[in-house]
Design a protein around this motif. Structure first.
Motif, PDB file in Angstrom:
ATOM      1  N   ASN A 137       0.823  -1.226   0.000  1.00 56.56           N
ATOM      2  CA  ASN A 137       0.000   0.000   0.000  1.00 56.56           C
ATOM      3  C   ASN A 137       0.848   1.263   0.000  1.00 56.56           C
ATOM      4  OD1 ASN A 137      -2.525  -1.419   0.113  1.00 56.56           O
ATOM      5  ND2 ASN A 137      -2.152  -1.784   2.306  1.00 56.56           N
ATOM      6  N   LEU A 138       2.003   1.174  -0.675  1.00 51.13           N
ATOM      7  CA  LEU A 138       2.889   2.338  -0.775  1.00 51.13           C
ATOM      8  C   LEU A 138       2.659   3.056  -2.104  1.00 51.13           C
ATOM      9  CD1 LEU A 138       6.147   0.764   0.669  1.00 51.13           C
ATOM     10  CD2 LEU A 138       4.824   2.601   1.706  1.00 51.13           C
ATOM     11  N   LYS A 139       2.654   4.394  -2.047  1.00 50.29           N
ATOM     12  CA  LYS A 139       2.465   5.229  -3.225  1.00 50.29           C
ATOM     13  C   LYS A 139       3.693   6.111  -3.402  1.00 50.29           C
ATOM     14  CE  LYS A 139      -1.099   7.251  -1.443  1.00 50.29           C
ATOM     15  NZ  LYS A 139      -0.983   6.608  -0.127  1.00 50.29           N
ATOM     16  N   PRO A 140       3.882   6.684  -4.610  1.00 48.07           N
ATOM     17  CA  PRO A 140       5.010   7.613  -4.807  1.00 48.07           C
ATOM     18  C   PRO A 140       4.970   8.719  -3.759  1.00 48.07           C
ATOM     19  CG  PRO A 140       3.957   7.123  -6.904  1.00 48.07           C
ATOM     20  CD  PRO A 140       3.086   6.510  -5.848  1.00 48.07           C
ATOM     21  N   GLY A 141       6.118   8.975  -3.149  1.00 45.81           N
ATOM     22  CA  GLY A 141       6.208  10.006  -2.116  1.00 45.81           C
ATOM     23  C   GLY A 141       6.056   9.480  -0.709  1.00 45.81           C
ATOM     24  N   ASP A 142       5.514   8.249  -0.561  1.00 48.07           N
ATOM     25  CA  ASP A 142       5.398   7.653   0.775  1.00 48.07           C
ATOM     26  C   ASP A 142       6.781   7.285   1.311  1.00 48.07           C
ATOM     27  OD1 ASP A 142       2.696   7.888   0.678  1.00 48.07           O
ATOM     28  OD2 ASP A 142       2.277   5.755   0.371  1.00 48.07           O
ATOM     29  N   LYS A 143       6.871   7.138   2.618  1.00 50.05           N
ATOM     30  CA  LYS A 143       8.135   6.753   3.244  1.00 50.05           C
ATOM     31  C   LYS A 143       8.108   5.267   3.609  1.00 50.05           C
ATOM     32  CE  LYS A 143       9.410  11.259   5.125  1.00 50.05           C
ATOM     33  NZ  LYS A 143       9.701  12.034   6.367  1.00 50.05           N
ATOM     34  N   LEU A 144       9.197   4.573   3.258  1.00 47.87           N
ATOM     35  CA  LEU A 144       9.367   3.168   3.656  1.00 47.87           C
ATOM     36  C   LEU A 144      10.372   3.145   4.806  1.00 47.87           C
ATOM     37  CD1 LEU A 144       8.948   0.098   3.201  1.00 47.87           C
ATOM     38  CD2 LEU A 144      10.877   0.181   1.604  1.00 47.87           C
ATOM     39  N   TYR A 145       9.892   2.810   5.990  1.00 45.66           N
ATOM     40  CA  TYR A 145      10.767   2.737   7.165  1.00 45.66           C
ATOM     41  C   TYR A 145      11.373   1.334   7.240  1.00 45.66           C
ATOM     42  CZ  TYR A 145       8.832   7.191   8.617  1.00 45.66           C
ATOM     43  OH  TYR A 145       8.462   8.511   8.657  1.00 45.66           O
ATOM     44  N   MET A 146      12.695   1.282   7.418  1.00 45.52           N
ATOM     45  CA  MET A 146      13.424   0.013   7.400  1.00 45.52           C
ATOM     46  C   MET A 146      13.337  -0.662   8.773  1.00 45.52           C
ATOM     47  SD  MET A 146      14.333   0.028   4.294  1.00 45.52           S
ATOM     48  CE  MET A 146      14.650   1.146   2.931  1.00 45.52           C
ATOM     49  N   LYS A 147      12.183  -1.284   9.028  1.00 42.47           N
ATOM     50  CA  LYS A 147      11.906  -1.853  10.345  1.00 42.47           C
ATOM     51  C   LYS A 147      12.548  -3.211  10.570  1.00 42.47           C
ATOM     52  CE  LYS A 147       7.378   0.446  10.526  1.00 42.47           C
ATOM     53  NZ  LYS A 147       5.915   0.230  10.545  1.00 42.47           N
ATOM     54  N   HIS A 148      12.993  -3.857   9.493  1.00 41.88           N
ATOM     55  CA  HIS A 148      13.512  -5.226   9.643  1.00 41.88           C
ATOM     56  C   HIS A 148      14.989  -5.320   9.214  1.00 41.88           C
ATOM     57  CE1 HIS A 148       9.106  -5.931   9.491  1.00 41.88           C
ATOM     58  NE2 HIS A 148       9.402  -6.786  10.447  1.00 41.88           N
ATOM     59  N   ARG A 149      15.758  -4.293   9.564  1.00 37.22           N
ATOM     60  CA  ARG A 149      17.185  -4.281   9.215  1.00 37.22           C
ATOM     61  C   ARG A 149      17.929  -5.458   9.830  1.00 37.22           C
ATOM     62  NH1 ARG A 149      19.404  -0.321  11.904  1.00 37.22           N
ATOM     63  NH2 ARG A 149      21.362  -0.508  10.756  1.00 37.22           N
ATOM     64  N   LYS A 150      17.507  -5.874  10.998  1.00 38.29           N
ATOM     65  CA  LYS A 150      18.190  -6.958  11.706  1.00 38.29           C
ATOM     66  C   LYS A 150      17.663  -8.335  11.296  1.00 38.29           C
ATOM     67  CE  LYS A 150      20.567  -4.052  14.276  1.00 38.29           C
ATOM     68  NZ  LYS A 150      22.005  -3.834  14.018  1.00 38.29           N
ATOM     69  N   GLN A 151      16.689  -8.369  10.391  1.00 37.95           N
ATOM     70  CA  GLN A 151      16.083  -9.638   9.975  1.00 37.95           C
ATOM     71  C   GLN A 151      16.134  -9.814   8.461  1.00 37.95           C
ATOM     72  OE1 GLN A 151      12.559  -8.357  12.373  1.00 37.95           O
ATOM     73  NE2 GLN A 151      12.427 -10.526  12.853  1.00 37.95           N
TER      74      GLN A 151
END
Length: 446
Positions: A137-151
């Motif tokens: 459900n991401l659109k252009p301009g939305d932010k993707l937070y890197m919540k699973h960097r450790k996984q």
């Protein structure tokens, strides 16, 4: 029947295998096809039947297009017997970062570097990325937070229908528009090439070998592009059979001979065993005839972590052999500056005064491949020995000689006593067991 080079310039980098590929192609030019995918034209593209110049980082899109073409338009090409017996469909997290520092505001970085490093924690979705991330459900301009960097390595099994649904966005129109890399080539011509590539993979009785090298393996999404290349072959049942297979060209003396077989990666032990497995450590200690408990159970620092630890003052001493990290690491100028400015002592064993030698406090002249005895790993995983052909120049000596001579400055009692490491790990005193094993007491006692 078909050779597909994913980013590899075999003509210059793997000339022996390239000669065999070209010999096969010229022996039956009407049947045998050569496809070269690259971000620029080079010598390997000269003899290609299809040369595909793509935009950097978009090879993953092209792979997903091929998989979509198989699943949606040619389901009859799927080798279901092979898939059901030997494969599983799986997926993982997309919000895993890029392996950069978790602290993008590190004081030793420039503002321009910090701009890139902030993407390790969050990135803004572009117009080109958005169609592929619609399922989140991401659109252009939305932010993707890197919540699973450790996984980043976590995977789980999915169904074929879920796999199929995930491929839906990767249409020919979308992929061609985003991945076309040659501004002088028409979009329609580029589409024809992508379609021809997919057709070569899909053709039922056509045997296909895919080659790639470090451009793939050190890719920003290196694991993903490897997985997808294997996925294409596995889905079609064109893997692990004569004339069919996905083939990583990584057969070099230091890459295979020392890293895989001998176990000099920070996380590896001989014969593909790993440091964190207690049984593997025990087996390796028996192979090496060293006391039980000698091998540190904590995985050591990889090359990028070593660079960061040198910059942060956590590592004060480093010895570089058979590689040139201050030239070939990403953002090399940053690490050169850190190595020169920090309080450390760097030793470099090398045959030429390369960039790494220029940051060294001490240079040890090293013998080259044909100036010493040794062994190396071939791409097909065979270890091959060679004899010394010529005498080393000047005072150059083999790396083994450097290590052995250096080791003579220490006694085992200095190395095999109890050690308490910074992270709290305690390495046990193994001197008594060493005595029972028959080690020379003159090296063990005061």
């Amino acid at each position: 029947d078909t050779f597909v080079l994913w980013g590899s310039n075999m003509a210059e980098m793997h000339p022996v295998l390239w000669a065999r590929v070209i010999d096969r192609k010229l022996s039956n030019p009407d049947r045998v096809k050569l496809v070269v995918l690259s971000t620029f034209a080079h010598r390997s593209t000269d003899l290609a039947d299809i040369s595909i110049i793509f935009k950097p980082q978009t090879d993953l899109l092209i792979q997903n297009y091929i998989l979509r073409e198989i699943v949606y338009n040619h389901p009859e090409a799927i080798d279901w017997d092979f898939v059901k017996n030997y494969c599983a469909f799986s997926t993982g997290y997309v919000d895993i970062g890029y392996g950069m520092r978790g602290n993008p505001e590190h004081p030793r970085y420039t503002e321009k570097e910090k701009e890139i490093m902030r993407k390790e924690l969050v990135k803004v979705i572009s117009e080109e990325e958005a169609p592929a991330l619609r399922y989140l459900n991401l659109k252009p301009g939305d932010k993707l937070y890197m919540k699973h960097r450790k996984q980043a390595g976590k995977h789980w099994v999915i169904s074929f229908e879920e796999f199929k649904k995930a491929l839906e966005p990767y249409t020919l129109d979308y992929v061609a528009r985003v991945s076309k890399g040659d501004p002088d080539e028409s979009l329609e011509e580029f589409k024809k090439k992508l379609k021809a590539l997919a057709d070569l993979y899909i053709e039922k009785d056509r045997k296909v070998v895919s080659f790639w090298t470090m451009g793939f393996n050190q890719h920003t999404r290196g694991t993903w592009v490897n997985e997808q290349n294997y996925a294409i072959h596995l889905l079609l049942g064109k893997q692990a059979k004569p004339g069919n297979g996905a083939f990583s060209l990584t057969g070099q003396p230091s890459a295979c001979g020392t890293a895989r077989e001998v176990g000099t990666f920070s996380h590896r032990l001989p014969a593909d065993m790993v440091v964190f497995n207690p049984k593997h450590r025990e087996i390796s200690e028996r192979i090496w005839k060293i006391p039980h408990g000698t091998i540190n159970p904590k995985v050591g620092a990889n090359i990028i972590q070593i660079m960061r630890d040198l910059e942060d003052g956590k590592i004060k001493w480093a010895w570089v052999m058979v590689c040139n990290p201050w030239q070939d690491c990403a953002n090399a100028n940053h690490w050169i500056k850190a190595a020169r400015e920090m309080d450390n002592f760097i030793v470099v064993s090398d045959s030429y005064p390369g960039i790494s030698a220029k940051v060294a406090d001490l240079i040890l002249p090293a013998a080259m491949i044909y100036e010493k005895w040794g062994a190396y790993g071939n791409s097909e995983r065979r270890t091959q020995h060679w004899r010394q052909q010529v005498t080393p120049v000047g005072e150059a000596m083999p790396d083994e000689w450097h290590i052995i001579e250096f080791s003579k400055f220490f006694k085992l009692k200095e190395c095999w006593k109890e050690w308490k490491l910074r992270d709290g790990t305690v390495l046990p005193d193994v001197l008594e067991e060493a005595k029972r094993m028959g080690y020379d007491r003159s090296f063990l006692d005061d």
